[in-house]
Design a protein around this motif. Structure first.
Motif, mmCIF file in Angstrom:
data_model
loop_
_atom_site.group_PDB
_atom_site.id
_atom_site.type_symbol
_atom_site.label_atom_id
_atom_site.label_comp_id
_atom_site.label_asym_id
_atom_site.label_seq_id
_atom_site.Cartn_x
_atom_site.Cartn_y
_atom_site.Cartn_z
ATOM 1 N N HIS A 165 -9.873 -1.404 -18.102
ATOM 2 C CA HIS A 165 -8.945 -0.361 -17.665
ATOM 3 C C HIS A 165 -7.619 -0.497 -18.411
ATOM 4 C CE1 HIS A 165 -7.590 -3.668 -14.974
ATOM 5 N NE2 HIS A 165 -6.414 -3.076 -15.051
ATOM 6 N N GLU A 201 -15.510 -4.067 -8.584
ATOM 7 C CA GLU A 201 -14.208 -3.601 -9.078
ATOM 8 C C GLU A 201 -13.517 -2.851 -7.935
ATOM 9 O OE1 GLU A 201 -13.406 -4.367 -12.192
ATOM 10 O OE2 GLU A 201 -12.000 -2.887 -12.955
ATOM 11 N N VAL A 202 -12.471 -3.445 -7.392
ATOM 12 C CA VAL A 202 -11.755 -2.797 -6.286
ATOM 13 C C VAL A 202 -10.652 -1.932 -6.871
ATOM 14 C CG1 VAL A 202 -10.500 -3.176 -4.136
ATOM 15 C CG2 VAL A 202 -12.212 -4.818 -4.864
ATOM 16 N N PHE A 203 -10.566 -0.690 -6.409
ATOM 17 C CA PHE A 203 -9.571 0.227 -6.969
ATOM 18 C C PHE A 203 -8.240 0.155 -6.235
ATOM 19 C CE2 PHE A 203 -11.741 3.612 -9.788
ATOM 20 C CZ PHE A 203 -12.239 2.592 -10.574
ATOM 21 N N GLY A 258 -10.348 9.406 -15.689
ATOM 22 C CA GLY A 258 -10.477 10.332 -14.557
ATOM 23 C C GLY A 258 -9.517 9.881 -13.481
ATOM 24 N N VAL A 259 -8.556 10.725 -13.152
ATOM 25 C CA VAL A 259 -7.513 10.331 -12.200
ATOM 26 C C VAL A 259 -7.694 11.099 -10.895
ATOM 27 C CG1 VAL A 259 -5.023 10.234 -11.783
ATOM 28 C CG2 VAL A 259 -5.931 9.802 -14.071
ATOM 29 N N ARG A 277 0.823 -1.212 0.000
ATOM 30 C CA ARG A 277 0.000 0.000 0.000
ATOM 31 C C ARG A 277 0.852 1.255 0.000
ATOM 32 N NH1 ARG A 277 -5.329 -0.678 3.130
ATOM 33 N NH2 ARG A 277 -5.804 -1.676 1.151
ATOM 34 N N HIS A 281 0.212 3.286 -13.779
ATOM 35 C CA HIS A 281 -0.909 3.084 -12.850
ATOM 36 C C HIS A 281 -2.169 2.697 -13.605
ATOM 37 C CE1 HIS A 281 0.933 4.864 -9.147
ATOM 38 N NE2 HIS A 281 1.792 5.263 -10.073
ATOM 39 N N PRO A 282 -3.032 1.871 -12.983
ATOM 40 C CA PRO A 282 -4.257 1.451 -13.667
ATOM 41 C C PRO A 282 -5.382 2.483 -13.532
ATOM 42 C CG PRO A 282 -4.024 0.279 -11.574
ATOM 43 C CD PRO A 282 -2.865 1.222 -11.661
ATOM 44 N N PHE A 283 -6.058 2.751 -14.655
ATOM 45 C CA PHE A 283 -7.211 3.667 -14.638
ATOM 46 C C PHE A 283 -8.305 3.145 -15.560
ATOM 47 C CE2 PHE A 283 -3.586 6.304 -13.467
ATOM 48 C CZ PHE A 283 -4.031 6.729 -12.224
ATOM 49 N N SER A 284 -9.550 3.238 -15.085
ATOM 50 C CA SER A 284 -10.689 2.710 -15.845
ATOM 51 C C SER A 284 -11.055 3.648 -16.985
ATOM 52 C CB SER A 284 -11.905 2.567 -14.936
ATOM 53 O OG SER A 284 -11.586 1.731 -13.862
ATOM 54 N N GLY A 293 -2.237 9.647 -4.001
ATOM 55 C CA GLY A 293 -0.900 9.643 -3.395
ATOM 56 C C GLY A 293 0.061 10.422 -4.269
ATOM 57 N N TRP A 343 1.935 9.910 -7.038
ATOM 58 C CA TRP A 343 1.917 9.977 -8.505
ATOM 59 C C TRP A 343 0.727 10.811 -9.002
ATOM 60 C CZ3 TRP A 343 -1.089 8.634 -12.711
ATOM 61 C CH2 TRP A 343 -0.424 8.535 -13.933
ATOM 62 N N ALA A 356 -13.762 7.968 -6.799
ATOM 63 C CA ALA A 356 -13.271 7.766 -8.167
ATOM 64 C C ALA A 356 -13.779 6.476 -8.785
ATOM 65 C CB ALA A 356 -11.753 7.768 -8.168
ATOM 66 N N TYR A 415 4.361 0.919 -3.109
ATOM 67 C CA TYR A 415 3.994 0.030 -4.206
ATOM 68 C C TYR A 415 5.150 -0.144 -5.196
ATOM 69 C CZ TYR A 415 1.250 -2.352 -7.703
ATOM 70 O OH TYR A 415 0.800 -3.288 -8.590
HETATM 71 C C1 LIG Z 1 -8.370 -1.930 -11.888
HETATM 72 C C2 LIG Z 1 -8.166 -0.544 -11.302
HETATM 73 C C3 LIG Z 1 -8.768 0.541 -11.891
HETATM 74 C C4 LIG Z 1 -8.587 1.809 -11.353
HETATM 75 N N1 LIG Z 1 -9.202 2.873 -11.937
HETATM 76 C C5 LIG Z 1 -9.040 4.104 -11.424
HETATM 77 C C6 LIG Z 1 -9.658 5.245 -12.031
HETATM 78 O O1 LIG Z 1 -10.318 5.142 -13.055
HETATM 79 N N2 LIG Z 1 -9.483 6.451 -11.452
HETATM 80 C C7 LIG Z 1 -8.721 6.602 -10.313
HETATM 81 O O2 LIG Z 1 -8.590 7.720 -9.847
HETATM 82 N N3 LIG Z 1 -8.130 5.549 -9.719
HETATM 83 C C8 LIG Z 1 -8.256 4.310 -10.248
HETATM 84 N N4 LIG Z 1 -7.635 3.244 -9.655
HETATM 85 C C9 LIG Z 1 -6.786 3.483 -8.477
HETATM 86 C C10 LIG Z 1 -5.444 4.062 -8.936
HETATM 87 O O3 LIG Z 1 -4.768 3.143 -9.750
HETATM 88 C C11 LIG Z 1 -4.584 4.412 -7.729
HETATM 89 O O4 LIG Z 1 -5.287 5.367 -6.986
HETATM 90 C C12 LIG Z 1 -3.287 5.012 -8.159
HETATM 91 O O5 LIG Z 1 -2.481 4.029 -8.721
HETATM 92 C C13 LIG Z 1 -2.646 5.642 -6.933
HETATM 93 O O6 LIG Z 1 -1.344 6.063 -7.243
HETATM 94 P P1 LIG Z 1 -0.556 7.101 -6.296
HETATM 95 O O7 LIG Z 1 0.883 6.850 -6.442
HETATM 96 O O8 LIG Z 1 -1.016 8.477 -6.556
HETATM 97 O O9 LIG Z 1 -1.048 6.781 -4.839
HETATM 98 P P2 LIG Z 1 -0.332 5.935 -3.701
HETATM 99 O O10 LIG Z 1 -0.655 6.522 -2.374
HETATM 100 O O11 LIG Z 1 1.073 5.697 -3.996
HETATM 101 O O12 LIG Z 1 -1.152 4.668 -3.818
HETATM 102 C C14 LIG Z 1 -2.446 4.614 -3.311
HETATM 103 C C15 LIG Z 1 -2.909 3.176 -3.453
HETATM 104 O O13 LIG Z 1 -2.950 2.832 -4.836
HETATM 105 C C16 LIG Z 1 -2.336 1.566 -5.047
HETATM 106 N N5 LIG Z 1 -1.288 1.728 -6.061
HETATM 107 C C17 LIG Z 1 -0.237 2.537 -6.047
HETATM 108 N N6 LIG Z 1 0.496 2.427 -7.157
HETATM 109 C C18 LIG Z 1 -0.120 1.511 -7.905
HETATM 110 C C19 LIG Z 1 0.155 0.937 -9.161
HETATM 111 N N7 LIG Z 1 1.215 1.271 -9.898
HETATM 112 N N8 LIG Z 1 -0.688 -0.012 -9.621
HETATM 113 C C20 LIG Z 1 -1.755 -0.374 -8.882
HETATM 114 N N9 LIG Z 1 -2.074 0.147 -7.686
HETATM 115 C C21 LIG Z 1 -1.269 1.060 -7.217
HETATM 116 C C22 LIG Z 1 -1.738 1.090 -3.770
HETATM 117 O O14 LIG Z 1 -2.502 -0.027 -3.313
HETATM 118 C C23 LIG Z 1 -1.929 2.212 -2.799
HETATM 119 O O15 LIG Z 1 -2.506 1.774 -1.628
HETATM 120 C C24 LIG Z 1 -7.792 1.983 -10.190
HETATM 121 C C25 LIG Z 1 -7.176 0.874 -9.610
HETATM 122 C C26 LIG Z 1 -7.351 -0.377 -10.151
HETATM 123 C C27 LIG Z 1 -6.669 -1.546 -9.516
#
Ligand SMILES: Cc1cc2nc3c(=O)[nH]c(=O)nc-3n(C[C@H](O)[C@H](O)[C@H](O)COP(=O)(O)OP(=O)(O)OC[C@H]3O[C@@H](n4cnc5c(N)ncnc54)[C@H](O)[C@@H]3O)c2cc1C
Length: 660
Positions: A316, A656-658, A355-356, A235, A331-334, A360, A362, A445, A238
């Protein structure tokens, strides 16, 4: 003290080794057969999705379509949820009990049973017919036999995702990867600790000989993998977790090959799965021009240009942006909207829209970069405009007016960037077109996922005129957000979709409920048709019950009658904006548990949507934090428990868990 003697020799050609090998093969046959069974029961879905062109859509990645082909829905109406017979209804009801999820467990009953069976298989293959104390190799061999599973279920581009049909992306299969990893660790702990005990008993040095030293080194590397994979590390760090995972596994492979030549045959399949993943990823990577639009300090919209084909709603992508100073992370986004031929959204460019939400480092860096660049661009535009005006010698009052006009007439703030997209992945495991009633429930989101599905189903029913036999009649789109300002993130898209659903040619009823948990700035609510805004976070179960309850005044005897009752329009103020309903609330926040937020709230969906009777099926899709998706699973399982066998028709659930 007597002399310890030579360390025990590994009995490679003994009867022990033969029995161990037999169990290693038995284990492999067992898991491959279970996998074969799942592939077999998934075959009808794969067949349907292949015929409709969905199954392999996006296999070669996202592309630009030159001649827009017609979009075919997954179901193609071969079987609607109403047509399901009694047996299907009973099976559906029984299987929905598997959706129950315990708080903190992170897995539902179905997954728990599956994983319990897996661990039982591992343990039985380690202990049956084994003299572990004399020969601890069986546990090591079963650990090795799990390497192919770990890689098959870890890779993003796995053949399994394709063969299991839509909705079985890497993010869903990852659970097996994690537990197979734990199975390897269990095998290695038993193998290593019994050998160490053996050495202690015979007073043989534990380090020194190659075999022992490489064994301890391999075990130490495995411990690093396990420790860096625990949830808090994943968490909060990552990137570190991900990179360490890959580097340590390579080191583990090398060390374990030095430790025993028996490891080699098990490493080849693992490497083959990883190689296929890399190859497919190469084929699917695209570098594209994109526009960043910072909505506010919490949300950045991304419009990726020239991406009009090769994906479906609910999928996504993994995104890398070349400008915000964090190029190494993806990073994954839908996908926020449906493909161009289906979409109802005209407010966003056609193609991939994301939509991002700022979560955190990134996402914040991306939002900061977009916001700051927009400010710089606006300043430059203002200065250029004022320079021109100066040349025609304006008064200070005229200059102030010109500056305001320049700002007002400015094009929407967009920051051009280059992005790398990888995908599409995942998708929705149920086809909403099969169900007459649909509940889309999202937190924060999470609405990016449900909005894409909403756009798709409204487009298929209204824009494309149900050409694939979609039966959907009533849709409740529920969205929980922290503040009113968040509605603006997707308000233009919601307005387009709601307007399409409310158009004269539409026979589809859509109601939008926005649940806000903070009492700030209610004036910011945009005028979206048939939308209610409520200051409360409801329990999903109550919303579900409300959706399947006839409107007030309809006799309970007519629950299952197919009689159309016109909907009550949502209340709107003079300015066309939805009227706010303030309800007594607890201190609820996004994604809190049902029990924590069981507030005094009477949802009014039943009076907002026309009643069409039950039996036509109910689809529930929930997306957002894990607590919200868990609540949705439990709500659906509970609803199935209290309703009669065929009351609702077939009930489908996708969550769908984000987070990974
Ligand atoms: C299938 C899927 C679809 C998603 N769709 C969307 C969307 O459409 N819009 C949106 O705003 N968010 C979406 N998310 C969540 C988004 O990917 C995370 O919020 C983002 O990666 C956070 O990055 P950060 O470094 O800013 O935050 P951080 O604080 O670094 O991370 C926050 C959380 O995001 C997770 N995370 C961090 N980096 C990654 C990575 N590279 N890959 C996967 N998870 C990570 C970790 O579990 C962490 O707890 C989705 C996640 C998944 C799994």
């Amino acid at each position: 003290m007597s002399s310890a003697g030579a360390p025990p020799v590994v009995p490679t050609h003994s009867s022990y080794a033969e029995t161990d090998l037999k169990y290693q093969h038995k284990f492999t046959i067992a898991w491959a057969s279970i996998l074969g069974f799942f592939l077999l029961i998934s075959f009808p879905r794969l067949y349907a999705s292949t015929r409709s062109g969905i199954a392999f859509k996006g296999f070669f990645g996202i592309s630009e379509s030159w001649d827009a082909k017609q979009y075919h829905a997954l179901s193609v109406s071969r079987k609607t949820a109403r047509k399901g017979g009694r047996i299907e209804a009973i099976l559906n009801k029984a299987s929905s009990m598997l959706w129950w999820t315990l708080p903190g467990a992170g897995v539902n009953v179905g997954q728990l049973l599956f994983l319990g069976g897996y661990i039982a298989l591992v343990v039985s293959c380690i202990v049956v017919d084994a003299s572990l104390v004399k020969n601890a190799n069986r546990a090591g061999r079963i650990a090795l036999a799990q390497l192919p599973i770990v890689f098959l279920f870890a890779t993003k581009n796995s053949a399994l995702s394709l063969l299991l049909g839509p909705g079985n992306g890497y993010e869903k299969l990852n659970l097996v990867h994690k537990w197979a990893g734990r199975g390897i660790f269990l095998g290695c702990v038993i193998h290593g600790s019994l050998w160490i005990k053996n050495h202690l008993d015979t007073e043989t040095p534990i380090l020194g000989q190659d075999k022992e030293t490489t064994g301890i080194a391999a075990f130490a590397l495995l411990c690093i993998i396990v420790l860096t994979s625990v949830l808090p590390v994943r968490r909060w760090f990552y990137g570190a977790f991900y990179n360490l995972h890959i580097v340590t596994f390579v080191a583990f492979f090398i060390t374990v090959c030095y430790h025993t030549p028996e490891a080699v045959p098990w490493i080849f399949p693992a490497l083959a799965f990883y190689g296929l993943d890399i190859l497919l990823r190469m084929l699917r990577l695209r570098i594209k021009d994109a526009l960043l639009v910072p909505c506010d300090k919490q949300m950045t919209l991304i419009h990726v240009q020239d991406c009009t084909d090769g994906w479906t709603a609910g999928q996504h992508i993994r995104l890398r942006v070349f400008s915000s100073g964090r190029v190494l992370e993806s990073h994954p986004f839908s996908l926020l909207t449906a493909p161009p031929e289906t979409t109802c959204v005209t407010a966003f460019p056609q193609g991939v829209n994301l939509g991002v939400r700022v979560m955190g480092d990134w996402t914040k860096a991306l939002n900061d970069y977009a916001t700051q660049t927009v400010e710089v661009l606006r300043k430059q535009e203002d200065e250029a405009c004022l320079d021109e005006k100066k040349q025609v010698a304006m008064t200070s009052v005229e200059l102030a007016g010109a500056s305001k006009r320049a700002a007002f007439n400015a094009p929407p703030p967009e920051v051009p960037v280059q992005v790398m997209i990888d995908g599409p992945y995942g998708g929705c495991s149920i086809d909403l077109g099969r169900y007459e009633n649909v509940l889309l429930f999202a937190g924060g989101a999470g609405a990016t996922f449900t909005l894409g599905l909403l756009d798709d189903i409204v487009g298929r029913c209204v824009k494309l005129g149900r050409r694939n036999g979609e039966v959907t009649k009533r849709i409740e789109f529920a969205w929980c957000i922290r503040s009113f300002g968040a509605i603006d993130w997707f308000a233009p898209a919601l307005m387009d979709i709601a307007t399409m659903a409310a158009s004269a040619s539409s026979d589809l009823s859509l109601h939008i409920s926005v649940y806000v948990t903070c009492l700030c700035n209610p004036e910011a609510v945009p005028p979206i048709p048939n939308c209610d805004v409520t200051i409360v976070r409801p329990s999903i179960y109550r919303v579900l019950i409300d959706l399947v309850t006839p409107p007030t005044g309809l006799a309970s005897s007519s629950y299952n009658d197919i009689q159309e009752i016109p909907r009550l329009p949502s209340e709107t103020a003079d300015n066309g904006r939805p009227v706010m309903v303030a309800t007594q609330t607890s201190s609820a926040t996004d994604g809190k548990d049902e029990t924590e937020v069981d507030v005094v709230f009477d949802p009014s969906v039943r009076n907002r949507l026309p009643w069409i009777g039950l039996g036509g099926g109910l689809a529930v899709c929930a997306s957002g934090p894990e607590s919200l998706t868990r609540e949705a699973s439990n709500a659906v399982a509970r609803l199935q428990l209290v309703s009669g066998v065929r009351d609702l028709g077939i009930v489908g659930l996708h969550t769908e868990v984000f987070a990974l």
